[in-house]
Structures are given as C-alpha cells and as structure tokens.
Design a protein around this motif. Structure first.
Motif, PDB file in Angstrom:
ATOM      1  N   LEU A 138      36.297  36.568  20.365  1.00 32.99           N
ATOM      2  CA  LEU A 138      37.345  37.160  19.801  1.00 32.99           C
ATOM      3  C   LEU A 138      37.267  37.503  18.470  1.00 32.99           C
ATOM      4  O   LEU A 138      37.768  38.508  17.752  1.00 32.99           O
ATOM      5  N   ARG A 146      44.199  39.761  22.454  1.00 36.86           N
ATOM      6  CA  ARG A 146      42.871  40.040  23.194  1.00 36.86           C
ATOM      7  C   ARG A 146      42.672  38.719  24.035  1.00 36.86           C
ATOM      8  O   ARG A 146      42.809  37.679  23.506  1.00 36.86           O
ATOM      9  N   SER A 147      42.539  38.539  25.197  1.00 35.93           N
ATOM     10  CA  SER A 147      42.562  37.723  26.242  1.00 35.93           C
ATOM     11  C   SER A 147      41.643  36.762  25.968  1.00 35.93           C
ATOM     12  O   SER A 147      40.364  37.091  25.454  1.00 35.93           O
ATOM     13  N   GLN A 153      37.925  30.268  13.729  1.00 35.75           N
ATOM     14  CA  GLN A 153      38.193  31.904  13.956  1.00 35.75           C
ATOM     15  C   GLN A 153      39.768  32.120  13.260  1.00 35.75           C
ATOM     16  O   GLN A 153      39.877  33.228  13.163  1.00 35.75           O
ATOM     17  N   GLU A 178      28.200  36.600  26.967  1.00 41.98           N
ATOM     18  CA  GLU A 178      29.451  36.446  26.298  1.00 41.98           C
ATOM     19  C   GLU A 178      29.789  37.420  25.465  1.00 41.98           C
ATOM     20  O   GLU A 178      29.297  38.128  24.780  1.00 41.98           O
ATOM     21  N   HIS A 200      31.179  27.358  17.346  1.00 42.38           N
ATOM     22  CA  HIS A 200      31.797  27.752  16.104  1.00 42.38           C
ATOM     23  C   HIS A 200      32.067  26.872  15.050  1.00 42.38           C
ATOM     24  O   HIS A 200      31.997  27.142  13.744  1.00 42.38           O
ATOM     25  N   HIS A 209      30.503  27.286  23.416  1.00 47.42           N
ATOM     26  CA  HIS A 209      30.798  28.294  22.505  1.00 47.42           C
ATOM     27  C   HIS A 209      31.688  27.820  21.624  1.00 47.42           C
ATOM     28  O   HIS A 209      31.581  28.018  20.427  1.00 47.42           O
ATOM     29  N   GLY A 219      39.325  30.369  25.075  1.00 44.29           N
ATOM     30  CA  GLY A 219      39.115  29.303  24.129  1.00 44.29           C
ATOM     31  C   GLY A 219      39.274  29.725  22.687  1.00 44.29           C
ATOM     32  O   GLY A 219      39.095  30.944  22.639  1.00 44.29           O
ATOM     33  N   LEU A 220      39.305  28.886  21.708  1.00 46.19           N
ATOM     34  CA  LEU A 220      39.537  29.279  20.423  1.00 46.19           C
ATOM     35  C   LEU A 220      39.062  28.030  19.539  1.00 46.19           C
ATOM     36  O   LEU A 220      39.455  27.078  19.849  1.00 46.19           O
ATOM     37  N   LEU A 243      26.151  32.497  31.563  1.00 47.93           N
ATOM     38  CA  LEU A 243      27.236  33.604  32.315  1.00 47.93           C
ATOM     39  C   LEU A 243      26.423  34.991  32.545  1.00 47.93           C
ATOM     40  O   LEU A 243      26.021  35.526  31.532  1.00 47.93           O
TER      41      LEU A 243
HETATM   42  O1  LIG Z   1      35.486  31.414  20.460  1.00 48.62           O
HETATM   43  C1  LIG Z   1      36.231  31.685  21.475  1.00 48.62           C
HETATM   44  N1  LIG Z   1      36.344  33.165  21.750  1.00 48.62           N
HETATM   45  O2  LIG Z   1      35.538  33.819  21.042  1.00 48.62           O
HETATM   46  C2  LIG Z   1      37.102  33.599  22.968  1.00 48.62           C
HETATM   47  C3  LIG Z   1      35.784  33.831  24.146  1.00 48.62           C
HETATM   48  C4  LIG Z   1      35.424  32.359  24.583  1.00 48.62           C
HETATM   49  C5  LIG Z   1      34.410  32.692  25.663  1.00 48.62           C
HETATM   50  C6  LIG Z   1      33.429  33.647  25.639  1.00 48.62           C
HETATM   51  C7  LIG Z   1      32.319  33.088  26.505  1.00 48.62           C
HETATM   52  C8  LIG Z   1      32.550  31.619  26.766  1.00 48.62           C
HETATM   53  C9  LIG Z   1      33.797  31.267  26.167  1.00 48.62           C
HETATM   54  C10 LIG Z   1      36.988  34.532  25.208  1.00 48.62           C
HETATM   55  O3  LIG Z   1      37.332  33.967  25.968  1.00 48.62           O
HETATM   56  N2  LIG Z   1      36.406  35.895  25.310  1.00 48.62           N
HETATM   57  N3  LIG Z   1      35.623  36.550  24.598  1.00 48.62           N
HETATM   58  C11 LIG Z   1      35.801  37.967  24.251  1.00 48.62           C
HETATM   59  C12 LIG Z   1      36.742  38.493  25.206  1.00 48.62           C
HETATM   60  C13 LIG Z   1      36.795  37.862  26.325  1.00 48.62           C
HETATM   61  C14 LIG Z   1      37.048  36.549  26.405  1.00 48.62           C
HETATM   62  C15 LIG Z   1      36.384  35.675  27.666  1.00 48.62           C
HETATM   63  O4  LIG Z   1      35.194  35.584  27.837  1.00 48.62           O
HETATM   64  N4  LIG Z   1      37.193  35.865  28.559  1.00 48.62           N
HETATM   65  C16 LIG Z   1      36.858  35.204  30.027  1.00 48.62           C
HETATM   66  C17 LIG Z   1      35.547  34.857  30.390  1.00 48.62           C
HETATM   67  C18 LIG Z   1      35.169  34.161  31.613  1.00 48.62           C
HETATM   68  C19 LIG Z   1      36.279  34.026  32.387  1.00 48.62           C
HETATM   69  C20 LIG Z   1      37.463  34.926  32.004  1.00 48.62           C
HETATM   70  N5  LIG Z   1      37.673  35.195  31.169  1.00 48.62           N
END
Ligand SMILES: O=CN(O)C[C@@H](CC1CCCC1)C(=O)N1NCCC[C@H]1C(=O)Nc1ccccn1
Ligand code: NI
Length: 184
Positions: free
Chosen positions: A111, A56-57, A65, A108, A157, A153, A60-61, A104
C-alpha cells in the motif's frame, strides 16, 4: 478512520526506520492506533466502504505505513482454504522459521508503493511468531502459506525493509529455488 491520505509512500524516511518496541501492557494510545489499523484493513476489504472512501484493499498493515515508527501490525486475511486469520499484534517477532522458502506466484505489492514491481519475493515457508495482543496477552503462533507471507511482509516494515528489497534484480522472475509457490 484511516484513509489513503494517512498511508505514507515509498521515499518517506519512516518506511526505512527501525520501529521501536511499544511498552507492555499496551498504553491506551497504542491500542487506539492498532485498533484503527485493523479497522482500515477490514474497511478496505468491504467493497462499499472501500469505494466510498477510496481505500486500496489490503490484507495487512504495519504502523510505519501510517508514519508511526512503532512495532505494531494488523493482519486480516482468508488463507488458501478460506480460513480467516485476524491478528492485531504489538512487538511481533519471528522466533523460528523453516529452511524451506515460499513465494506468492503473483509477486507482492504494498500500500506504500504506488507502482507495481514485478518479481518473486522469497519468504520462509513456515514461521513461528510471538507477539502481544490488544488485551495484553502474549501469543505464540505458527503460520504457513499466505499467512506466513503476510506476517513476513509486515514484520519487514518494522525493520525498514520493503518487499522489493528481496527481489533478484538480475532476474526478478527467476523461480525461487525449492520454493513453495503460493497462489493468491
Ligand atoms: O504492508 C502491508 N501492505 O502493504 C498491504 C499489502 C500486504 C500484502 C502484500 C503481499 C503480502 C502481504 C496488501 O495487502 N496488498 N498490497 C498492495 C495491494 C494489494 C494487497 C494484496 O496483496 N492483497 C491480497 C494479496 C493476496 C490475497 C488477497 N489480497
Ligand atoms: Ni506493505
């Protein structure tokens, strides 16, 4: 390599723990973990690799997690202007922030949260972050826009906070007062 099997989901106690600072200079083991986190983020943004391994794209991480209660985060994101920001940091800390908020406009996700949870997540519009890089140097950086949101974000965590903790349950889509909307 990290795959979705390694990412723990909401309900797992580690996601609600306060992660521990890592010793500096960083130990080999911690450097390996942080490098693998950055590798996941980059892999997840490569359509072929993501498809091949069912990733899943993510942009950040945070170590909790992958069930590692240590203060380590990886961020790899193109901002609104298409500028790439890539940070793998130990012991990141928000040392100052604006009063102004941002959010946003798409809400939000996470993952570690399989279902979509609608609602605006109020964040600080601008922050100053300190941390230690993979080569052991201390960095101090200023972030705004999408990058600031990602940092908040991820650092949440490390403190056992999930994005939906910030959503106003009475009125999830209530505009954030004087908030700066950030398009994704
Ligand atoms: O803790 C880290 N995580 O949980 C991964 C999260 C982190 C982001 C969530 C909001 C801010 C940081 C993550 O990347 N996603 N969350 C779930 C699936 C989609 C993806 C995402 O938001 N992608 C994205 C957002 C903006 C522009 C381009 N792509
Ligand atoms: Ni998350």
């Amino acid at each position: 390599m990290i795959t979705m099997e390694d990412i723990i989901r909401d309900g797992h106690p580690t996601l609600r723990e306060i992660a521990k600072e890592v010793p500096t200079p960083p130990l080999e083991e911690d450097k390996q973990i942080l490098a693998s986190m950055m590798e996941y983020i980059k892999n997840s943004q490569d359509p072929e690799i993501a498809k091949k391994y069912g990733l899943r794209s993510g942009i950040g991480l945070a170590a909790p997690q992958i069930n590692v209660a240590k203060r380590m985060i990886a961020i790899h994101v193109h901002d609104e202007k298409g500028v790439l920001h890539s940070y793998a940091l130990f012991n990141p800390k928000i040392v100052s922030h604006s009063v102004e908020k941002s959010y946003l406009t798409s809400g939000e996700g996470c993952l570690s949260v399989d279902e979509a949870i609608p609602g605006y997540v109020p964040r600080y519009a601008r922050i100053t972050v300190k941390g230690i890089t993979l080569d052991g140097n201390e960095v101090k950086l200023r972030a705004k826009g999408l990058l600031a949101i990602v940092f908040q974000h991820e650092i949440d965590h490390l403190n056992g906070v999930m994005f939906y903790d910030h959503i106003d349950q009475q009125n999830p889509l209530k505009p954030i007062e004087n908030g700066l909307p950030i398009e994704r």
